[in-house]
Enzyme design. Sequence first.
Site, PDB file in Angstrom:
ATOM      1  N   SER A  89      16.399   2.636   2.863  1.00 24.32           N
ATOM      2  CA  SER A  89      15.367   2.306   3.856  1.00 24.32           C
ATOM      3  C   SER A  89      15.389   0.833   4.219  1.00 24.32           C
ATOM      4  O   SER A  89      15.064   0.462   5.348  1.00 24.32           O
ATOM      5  CB  SER A  89      13.977   2.645   3.302  1.00 24.32           C
ATOM      6  OG  SER A  89      13.685   3.993   3.448  1.00 24.32           O
ATOM      7  N   HIS A 129       5.610   1.220   3.698  1.00 24.75           N
ATOM      8  CA  HIS A 129       7.023   1.416   4.034  1.00 24.75           C
ATOM      9  C   HIS A 129       7.339   1.011   5.470  1.00 24.75           C
ATOM     10  O   HIS A 129       8.317   0.301   5.747  1.00 24.75           O
ATOM     11  CB  HIS A 129       7.379   2.878   3.791  1.00 24.75           C
ATOM     12  CG  HIS A 129       8.838   3.190   3.833  1.00 24.75           C
ATOM     13  ND1 HIS A 129       9.519   3.435   5.000  1.00 24.75           N
ATOM     14  CD2 HIS A 129       9.746   3.328   2.829  1.00 24.75           C
ATOM     15  CE1 HIS A 129      10.778   3.710   4.721  1.00 24.75           C
ATOM     16  NE2 HIS A 129      10.953   3.648   3.413  1.00 24.75           N
ATOM     17  N   ASP A 187       8.682   5.432  11.431  1.00 24.07           N
ATOM     18  CA  ASP A 187       8.400   5.243  10.007  1.00 24.07           C
ATOM     19  C   ASP A 187       6.950   5.621   9.718  1.00 24.07           C
ATOM     20  O   ASP A 187       6.408   6.517  10.373  1.00 24.07           O
ATOM     21  CB  ASP A 187       8.697   3.790   9.622  1.00 24.07           C
ATOM     22  CG  ASP A 187       9.208   3.649   8.198  1.00 24.07           C
ATOM     23  OD1 ASP A 187       8.428   3.943   7.271  1.00 24.07           O
ATOM     24  OD2 ASP A 187      10.361   3.268   8.015  1.00 24.07           O
TER      25      ASP A 187
END
Length: 776
Positions: A532, A204, A138
Site C-alpha cells: 500500500s 490508510h 482508498d
Amino acid sequence: MAKSNPVSRPWLFLLAAAFISSFVSAEPDGNKKQYIVYMGDRPQGDFSASSQHSSLLQAALGRASDSLVYSYKRSFNGFVAKLTEEEMERLADMEGVVSVFPNGKKQLHTSRSWDFLGFPENAERNTVESDIIVGMLDTGIWPESESFDDSGFGPPPSKWKGNCETSDNFTCNNKIIGAKHYYLDGDQPLDEGEFASPRDSAGHGSHTASIAAGRMVKGASLYGLRSGTARGGVPSARIAVYKICWKDHCSDANVLAAFDDAIADGVDIISISVGGKLSVDYFEDSISIAAFHAMKHGILTSVSAGNLGYGTGGYLTNYSPWSLTVAPSTIDRKFVTNVRLGNGEVYKGVSINTFDLNGEYYPLVKGEDVLETGGDGNKTSRYGMPGSLGGDAQYSGKIVFSELSNGWAFATDGGAVGSIMQWDSGNDDASTYPISAAVLDQDPGNKVLNYITSTSNATATIDKSIEVGDIPAPFIASFSSRGPNPITVDILKPDISAPGVDILAAWSEATTVTGYAGDKRVVKYNFDSGTSMACPHATGAAAFVKSYNPTLSPAAIKSALMTTATIISAERDVDAEFAYGSGQINPLKAIHPGLVYDIEEADFVSFLCGQDYNITTLQLITGDSSVSCSKEKNISVWDLNYPAFTLSTPSGLVTRVFRRTLTNVADVGSTYKATITSAPELNIHVNPAALSFESFGEKQSFTVTVTANVTKHVTSGSLVWDDGVHQVRSPVVATSFQSARDENFIGSLLSGESSYEDFHAPSFCCRGTKSPYMKA
C-alpha cells in the site's frame, strides 16, 4: 495494500482468519448475492444506463425493479444486481454481457523515502505540476491534515469535472479538489465509528494520499521518531478522493463505481492500494477491468502487488498488463528496539516502540506462567492463543514473552506493561503496538526463553526504539507478493518496486496509532508498511513524469519508470525480477527516459486476440464493432511492446523471438547501442545492435532472440540501449513457471490445500477450463 500484519494494524488481524471466505458479499435476500455484470465500454452518445440494465434484467429474469442495485455509466458499462446463482448463469449467457462475477471483497494492502530515491526536496519541478490530478481510491482522507493544506493553491484546473461531497463536516479545498464515498454493500450497516462521507476513519487513505501528493510538512514525526519533512512525490498536485474501503473490506462494486467516476472526472493518474482473490481472467477482476478503461482514456493505474509473501501463497493480486504493479522495497534506515534482561544481556528487537519504560525492570514471564487454571497450561498461552492471556490482572505490571506475532494483543488485554515476541519471519519491517513491545528473531528469542526458565525472578525492560542505518537497502520486503504473472506468465510482474517499509505519512485523527482498543494515542503522522505504501510512491513518480511529459501515454509513462529504474541486487532474493520487477523507481531519471516502449489500446486488443479472447467479447470491451482478430492483427505475448522480456518453459532448452519498437522522446536525435548482460544459461541476441533516431517521436524496431536453458525458477539478464546520455534498460527473464488457468487448483491454493511450491510446479499448466467468453 497495507501489509495485512496483525501487529501494526490489529483490526486487520481479525480479518486474516476470514480472508478466504470473505470474498463474496453477504446475502441480504435469502439465497441472493450481489453480482457484477460487466458489459464492456460505454456506448457512444446518449443512453440510459438504468433503462438498458433494467431491460436486460427483465429479459433474463422476468423482473428488474427488485434486482438492480447500481449502474455504471460514465466511463464503462455494467451494473450490480442481487441474483441467485441460477439467475447469474442466465445473465452470463445474455448477448452483450462480457462477464458476471460475485461482488467480492478486496483488502487494504514519508519523510526519508523520497530522499533515499535521490529525489530531494529542492528537485526542479515543472510549473504544470499543479494541473496534475491524482485520483486516490482508498479509505478516504483526513482533510485537516497539514499535508492537504491548500495555502498558495489556485482554483482547480479547468479539466476537472468532479465534485465534492460535503457531509460529516467534510469539505474540500484547492488541494483536495474532489471527494466521494461509495458503499454498495447491500443491506449491511456501517460499522461504529465510520463516517458516511469521504472522511477517513482508518488512517490508510490519508497515509497513501500524502505519500503520493501530500505537500511538504516540516517537523513531522511519531513521538520524535524520524523527525523530518513529510512530503509526497508531487506536493503541488491536486488530489481527488474516492472512498471505496471501509474497516473490513473494499467491495468490487465500490471499486468499479469509483473508477467509473474518476475516469469521467478527469484525473490524470489513479492509485489503488487494495487487492483481492486470484482471478483466472483479466475481465473477471474489478481492478483489471477498470484499469483497462482508464488506459483507454489515457490514465495510468498504479496498483499494489500484495502482501502475501510469507507462507500464504505468495501470489500477486494485481497483474493486468495495462496497470503498473508495484512491489515494496526497503530504504536505508530501520528501527531497532533493545530488549534488556536482568542478567545484563541485551538483544536487538524490531518494532516502532514509542513507549519509554525509563529503564525500569519488570517481571518477565512466559505466557503459560500467568495462566490461572485450565486449558492446556502450556501451548495456548505460550503461543498467544485467543483467551489464553486475558480476563484478569495477575500479570499486570509484567512483560510477557510469547512465540507468536500476536502475543502483544493478549498481553495488552491482560494489562501487561510489555510484550516480547519471537517471530522468525524476516523482520525487515517494524510495527507499532499499543504497549511497549519488540519482536526478536529465533536465536535471541530462544535465549530469552532460556533465561526465563533458568531463574525464578527473571526481569526485563524494553527501550524506546532508535533509528539505525540499513546498508543493504534497497531489497524487497519479505511480506511482498511475488510473480510471475499467474495468467500470462510471459509478461513480467511486478513491474517495479518503490519504498514500502516503515513509511511516515499523514494519519487520520479519528483513529489511533494502532487502531486497537485501549490505544489512546491520536497522532497526525504515523508509520506503516506494505505494498500500500509502495504503490503511492510509484503513483507520485508517475505523476511527476507526466508533469514533464504531458503527451505520454500510460504505457509510455510506465516504460519511462521501468527502463530508468535503479537496479536491485538478486543476491538477497531468489525470486529476482519476480520480486522487484525492473528495479526501484528513480523519478529524476524517469522524466528524461530518452526512449520508451509505447503500447496503444489496439496493441492490447491484438495481444488479447493472441490470448484467445473472442471477437464479440473484445468488441464489447472496446466499444468498437470493427475490432477483428485476423491473423495479421493477432500478436503473440512475446510481441506485446512491453519494457521487459520474459519467457517460460517447464524445463530444458527453449528459444523465443521478441519483437519490439522504441519511440524517441528526447528533443534531439541520437544513436543507441545495445549492451547485453546475462547469466550463462541465457543467450541473448539483438538485431540490429544499434538504432539511430533523428527526431522526436521517431520509431525504430528490433528483435531480441533469447535461448534459455531453464533449470530453475528464475534466470535473468538485461538489455540496455545506451547513447552515452540515456540508458534504457529492460530485464530479460526466463522461468520454469507455467500458466495458472486451472481454476480447481487456484481454489485449492486459496483454501490452503495446495502450496506456493505447487503453484510454481512446472507440471501445472493448462489443465483447467477457459472462461466462457474465451475461444474454446
